[in-house]
Design a protein around this motif. Sequence first.
Motif, PDB file in Angstrom:
ATOM      1  N   ARG A 113       0.830  -1.209   0.000  1.00  0.00           N
ATOM      2  CA  ARG A 113       0.000   0.000   0.000  1.00  0.00           C
ATOM      3  C   ARG A 113       0.861   1.255   0.000  1.00  0.00           C
ATOM      4  O   ARG A 113       0.649   2.169  -0.804  1.00  0.00           O
ATOM      5  CB  ARG A 113      -0.913  -0.011   1.223  1.00  0.00           C
ATOM      6  CG  ARG A 113      -1.861   1.187   1.320  1.00  0.00           C
ATOM      7  CD  ARG A 113      -2.409   1.315   2.721  1.00  0.00           C
ATOM      8  NE  ARG A 113      -1.330   1.545   3.684  1.00  0.00           N
ATOM      9  CZ  ARG A 113      -1.419   1.290   4.988  1.00  0.00           C
ATOM     10  NH1 ARG A 113      -2.514   0.759   5.488  1.00  0.00           N
ATOM     11  NH2 ARG A 113      -0.395   1.540   5.778  1.00  0.00           N
ATOM     12  N   ASP A 114       1.834   1.293   0.897  1.00  0.00           N
ATOM     13  CA  ASP A 114       2.667   2.491   1.013  1.00  0.00           C
ATOM     14  C   ASP A 114       3.497   2.725  -0.252  1.00  0.00           C
ATOM     15  O   ASP A 114       3.615   3.865  -0.727  1.00  0.00           O
ATOM     16  CB  ASP A 114       3.582   2.380   2.231  1.00  0.00           C
ATOM     17  CG  ASP A 114       2.813   2.427   3.550  1.00  0.00           C
ATOM     18  OD1 ASP A 114       1.613   2.778   3.518  1.00  0.00           O
ATOM     19  OD2 ASP A 114       3.406   2.106   4.590  1.00  0.00           O
ATOM     20  N   GLU A 155       1.397   4.108  -3.084  1.00  0.00           N
ATOM     21  CA  GLU A 155       0.807   5.434  -2.862  1.00  0.00           C
ATOM     22  C   GLU A 155       1.857   6.524  -2.649  1.00  0.00           C
ATOM     23  O   GLU A 155       1.555   7.585  -2.105  1.00  0.00           O
ATOM     24  CB  GLU A 155      -0.154   5.376  -1.669  1.00  0.00           C
ATOM     25  CG  GLU A 155      -1.363   4.483  -1.948  1.00  0.00           C
ATOM     26  CD  GLU A 155      -2.377   4.456  -0.815  1.00  0.00           C
ATOM     27  OE1 GLU A 155      -2.054   4.972   0.278  1.00  0.00           O
ATOM     28  OE2 GLU A 155      -3.491   3.936  -1.027  1.00  0.00           O
ATOM     29  N   LYS A 175      -2.698   9.035  -2.922  1.00  0.00           N
ATOM     30  CA  LYS A 175      -3.710   8.022  -2.653  1.00  0.00           C
ATOM     31  C   LYS A 175      -4.337   7.535  -3.954  1.00  0.00           C
ATOM     32  O   LYS A 175      -4.432   8.274  -4.938  1.00  0.00           O
ATOM     33  CB  LYS A 175      -4.801   8.595  -1.743  1.00  0.00           C
ATOM     34  CG  LYS A 175      -4.327   8.958  -0.338  1.00  0.00           C
ATOM     35  CD  LYS A 175      -4.130   7.720   0.500  1.00  0.00           C
ATOM     36  CE  LYS A 175      -3.808   8.086   1.944  1.00  0.00           C
ATOM     37  NZ  LYS A 175      -3.601   6.888   2.789  1.00  0.00           N
ATOM     38  N   GLU A 221     -10.496   6.688  -3.375  1.00  0.00           N
ATOM     39  CA  GLU A 221     -11.188   7.780  -2.692  1.00  0.00           C
ATOM     40  C   GLU A 221     -12.279   7.268  -1.766  1.00  0.00           C
ATOM     41  O   GLU A 221     -12.458   7.763  -0.662  1.00  0.00           O
ATOM     42  CB  GLU A 221     -11.798   8.722  -3.727  1.00  0.00           C
ATOM     43  CG  GLU A 221     -12.479   9.940  -3.136  1.00  0.00           C
ATOM     44  CD  GLU A 221     -12.991  10.895  -4.176  1.00  0.00           C
ATOM     45  OE1 GLU A 221     -13.367  12.033  -3.804  1.00  0.00           O
ATOM     46  OE2 GLU A 221     -13.018  10.533  -5.371  1.00  0.00           O
TER      47      GLU A 221
END
Length: 249
Positions: A222-223, A226, A230, A233
């Motif tokens: 995820r990190d 992103e 992001k 939404e």
Amino acid sequence: MKKLISLMTFVLALVSVCLAQDEKKYFEMRKYTNHEGKMDDLISRFENHTLKLFEKHGIENIAYFLPTEDEPKFLLFILAYPDKESRNSLWNSFANDPEWKKVHQASEANGPLVANVDQTFMTLSGELSPKIVKDLPKGEKIFELRKYYMFEGRVENIHARFRDHTRELFQNHGMTNVMYWYTEEPNGEQSKLVYLLAHQSEHAAKESFSQFGKDPKWVKVRDDSEKDGKIVEKIDSFYLRSLPFSPLK
């Protein structure tokens, strides 16, 4: 050995043809909000008449669901057409069938059954869902329908994350990937990702997602994905149970 190689080649070719046919299909998800007290009549109409009439007109029944709450307020179902071009002609053929008109009129003798219809058109993501799954492991299960609204220009990012990481991590935490689609939005708006997961129960689903969210592998994925901002939404999620006559169950 040569016979085995020939058989494997044939099987791979057959799979390729099936995948190509699936990717051509055009899907429609319809959500029927029923009038109060009319859910049983609506389910009966589908079970006894509508599914057969869809098939008669070349429309494929994929899945029929109710939400898991005690008093469900809507029936959600997914259909497939051979391709986008055939959708309107097949639907109009069904809608104008004298048999359907007779069934519709008779079922609504004491008032209309459906208060509102929401529809979403979708295309199958062959890369995320390589085939339509209709025969899941036996036993009690619930489905989870998830819809992702991405920030502008981030569809490719969500696709890559699911393709390379998320689906495998879901499986590692006891979730079954079933089907993945992208919506076709009006006026050229950005597509949304829609997908189905299967769980042993609603409790198991929540526990799986809790463990998934804390998985160090997921946190890193995820990190890393992103770093430029992001991707997602908003997420809509519904827990669903399949109806007895649903092809997907």
